[in-house]
Design an enzyme around this catalytic site. Sequence first.
Site, PDB file in Angstrom:
ATOM      1  N   LYS A 101       0.846  -1.199   0.000  1.00 56.72           N
ATOM      2  CA  LYS A 101       0.000   0.000   0.000  1.00 56.72           C
ATOM      3  C   LYS A 101       0.874   1.239   0.000  1.00 56.72           C
ATOM      4  O   LYS A 101       1.926   1.269   0.654  1.00 56.72           O
ATOM      5  CB  LYS A 101      -0.890  -0.056   1.246  1.00 56.72           C
ATOM      6  CG  LYS A 101      -1.452   1.267   1.686  1.00 56.72           C
ATOM      7  CD  LYS A 101      -1.244   1.585   3.172  1.00 56.72           C
ATOM      8  CE  LYS A 101       0.109   2.017   3.581  1.00 56.72           C
ATOM      9  NZ  LYS A 101       0.200   2.747   4.875  1.00 56.72           N
ATOM     10  N   ASP A 147      -5.259   0.352   8.592  1.00 57.33           N
ATOM     11  CA  ASP A 147      -5.047   0.219   7.152  1.00 57.33           C
ATOM     12  C   ASP A 147      -5.635  -1.065   6.576  1.00 57.33           C
ATOM     13  O   ASP A 147      -5.616  -1.260   5.353  1.00 57.33           O
ATOM     14  CB  ASP A 147      -3.539   0.221   6.831  1.00 57.33           C
ATOM     15  CG  ASP A 147      -2.908   1.592   6.993  1.00 57.33           C
ATOM     16  OD1 ASP A 147      -3.652   2.600   7.077  1.00 57.33           O
ATOM     17  OD2 ASP A 147      -1.663   1.660   7.025  1.00 57.33           O
TER      18      ASP A 147
HETATM   19  O1  C5P Z   1      -4.461   0.945  13.676  1.00 56.15           O
HETATM   20  P1  C5P Z   1      -3.046   0.521  13.845  1.00 56.15           P
HETATM   21  O2  C5P Z   1      -2.891  -0.522  14.931  1.00 56.15           O
HETATM   22  O3  C5P Z   1      -2.385   0.102  12.584  1.00 56.15           O
HETATM   23  O4  C5P Z   1      -2.258   1.807  14.329  1.00 56.15           O
HETATM   24  C1  C5P Z   1      -0.961   1.752  14.880  1.00 56.15           C
HETATM   25  C2  C5P Z   1      -0.727   3.019  15.698  1.00 56.15           C
HETATM   26  O5  C5P Z   1      -0.668   4.133  14.819  1.00 56.15           O
HETATM   27  C3  C5P Z   1      -1.818   3.338  16.690  1.00 56.15           C
HETATM   28  O6  C5P Z   1      -1.572   2.714  17.909  1.00 56.15           O
HETATM   29  C4  C5P Z   1      -1.724   4.841  16.798  1.00 56.15           C
HETATM   30  O7  C5P Z   1      -0.669   5.193  17.674  1.00 56.15           O
HETATM   31  C5  C5P Z   1      -1.298   5.258  15.411  1.00 56.15           C
HETATM   32  N1  C5P Z   1      -2.431   5.689  14.552  1.00 56.15           N
HETATM   33  C6  C5P Z   1      -3.049   6.883  14.820  1.00 56.15           C
HETATM   34  N2  C5P Z   1      -4.081   7.313  14.033  1.00 56.15           N
HETATM   35  C7  C5P Z   1      -4.481   6.592  12.968  1.00 56.15           C
HETATM   36  C8  C5P Z   1      -3.855   5.357  12.672  1.00 56.15           C
HETATM   37  C9  C5P Z   1      -2.823   4.930  13.482  1.00 56.15           C
HETATM   38  O8  C5P Z   1      -2.687   7.582  15.779  1.00 56.15           O
HETATM   39  N3  C5P Z   1      -5.473   7.042  12.199  1.00 56.15           N
END
Ligand code: C5P
Length: 280
Positions: free
Chosen positions: A14, A140
């Site tokens: 991606k 994602d």
């Molecule tokens: O959703 P995911 O587990 O992939 O996200 C990893 C980290 O990235 C989250 O714990 C957060 O700290 C940050 N994040 C965020 N805002 C988003 C996506 C991710 O702050 N929209």
Amino acid sequence: MTGPATIVEPARAKLNLALHVRARRADGYHELETLFAFVAFGDELRVRDAAFPGFAVTGPFAGPLVAEGNNLVTRAAEAFAARFGPLPPVAIELVKRLPVASGIGGGSADAAATLRALARRTGVTSPDALAEIAADLGSDVPACLLGRTAIGRGRGERLEPVAGLEGAPVLLVNPGVAVATRDVFARWDGADRGPLPVGDAAVIASEGRNDLAAPARAVAPVIGDVLDRLAEHPGVLLARMSGSGATCFALCRDADARTRAAAAIRAAQPGWWCLETILA
Ligand code: C5P
């Protein structure tokens, strides 16, 4: 005698062609507007019936994942079984071709490919339920489940497909530094720099930004070198970081320009990962 059929699902890398961070949220996430796109290269997920359940990681980037018990693939399989019932015993193989923790959604694409493969194996056809599981697995993962160019809003899970840039030549470069997404978001300065531009994918990419580039460069200064090296090549239309880094991409005028830029970067920085591909 032939063995059981293997279900093969691509887990394409991606890119965030643009990534605008708009606000911090009370739940610890950030409100985003991003343009997701996918390239014609990635990991691969293979599922086949077996006497016992199994999970193996192979491929050039398997190393960092082999010791890790809590892979997004196994979590996706567990979430699928929790929602749709126990799985038949299957052997799952992840062929890891993408660098890990690199801003190109490898783990998210692997999780999405797992959901697609298990849906095929079990005959599940519930796009809404799969999208819900995907959103629980990571911000994602819904975009990777959709697997096509789309604007993402919210945490990135509210998706709106857009056209444009199909087949565009692109060069991906990663300097070999793993960057933790959480650390990069934590360094965002809190300034809302405005929404995505309005238009097709080409307009959004060329007029958009990646608001995580500055905080990522504070974590891994080499990202600045990658961007400078990409931008200096004639025929590079746009050089930008993807996601929270450290992978950067260059949209190129044509395949020749991409080849020349890749050759120069490989010669100067033989340790960097360089991928010549196209947008899917
Ligand atoms: O959703 P995911 O587990 O992939 O996200 C990893 C980290 O990235 C989250 O714990 C957060 O700290 C940050 N994040 C965020 N805002 C988003 C996506 C991710 O702050 N929209």
